[in-house]
Design an enzyme around this catalytic site. Structure first.
Site, PDB file in Angstrom:
ATOM      1  N   SER A  25       0.841  -1.192   0.000  1.00  0.00           N
ATOM      2  CA  SER A  25       0.000   0.000   0.000  1.00  0.00           C
ATOM      3  C   SER A  25       0.878   1.244   0.000  1.00  0.00           C
ATOM      4  CB  SER A  25      -0.901   0.039   1.239  1.00  0.00           C
ATOM      5  OG  SER A  25      -0.094   0.000   2.399  1.00  0.00           O
ATOM      6  N   TYR A  58      -2.783   1.162  -3.456  1.00  0.00           N
ATOM      7  CA  TYR A  58      -3.966   1.736  -2.819  1.00  0.00           C
ATOM      8  C   TYR A  58      -3.532   2.546  -1.607  1.00  0.00           C
ATOM      9  CZ  TYR A  58      -3.468  -2.300   0.295  1.00  0.00           C
ATOM     10  OH  TYR A  58      -2.972  -3.235   1.163  1.00  0.00           O
TER      11      TYR A  58
END
Length: 128
Positions: A25, A58
């Site tokens: 991430s 993300y």
């Protein structure tokens, strides 16, 4: 018709952490997430100004007020501490929303990733 439009951008952020063995991430200071209208788990594209790498991951929340931009998991291989990056998110926007004046959220930061300004458009590029 839907068009895939720039929705959010954090411009010239400094990479503060690279955590190879953290779950994949990009952790982003909550202040920056809110200013850019990016939510947790939203897909983001990251463009490394220093080396030209472009990749997707993300967003997750980083500590509010910390200036954190942490590339985690395999993304940690795409940058070094101190690299400048552009973080962008896109959205599908229909023609009616565009005609109604839909605009992106663009956030500009200093060398500590503190917000120094924002606007809702990219200026026209000229040859001057």
């Amino acid at each position: 018709m839907q068009r895939n439009m720039l929705k959010s951008k954090i411009h010239r952020a400094v990479v503060t952490h690279c955590e190879l063995h953290y779950e994949g991430s990009c952790a982003i200071d909550e202040n920056l997430l809110e200013a850019a209208n990016i939510v947790e788990n939203e897909r983001i594209d990251i463009w490394n100004i220093n080396n030209g790498e472009r990749f997707s991951t993300y967003a997750i929340k980083g500590e509010r007020g910390s200036g954190m931009i942490s590339l985690n998991g395999s993304a940690a291989r795409r940058a070094q501490l101190g690299d400048l990056v552009i973080i962008a998110a896109f959205a599908n926007v229909d023609e009616e929303e565009l005609k109604a004046g839909w605009k992106p959220d663009l956030v500009f930061v200093d060398d500590k990733n503190a917000i120094k300004g924002s606007r809702d458009h990219v200026p026209t590029q000229s040859w001057t």
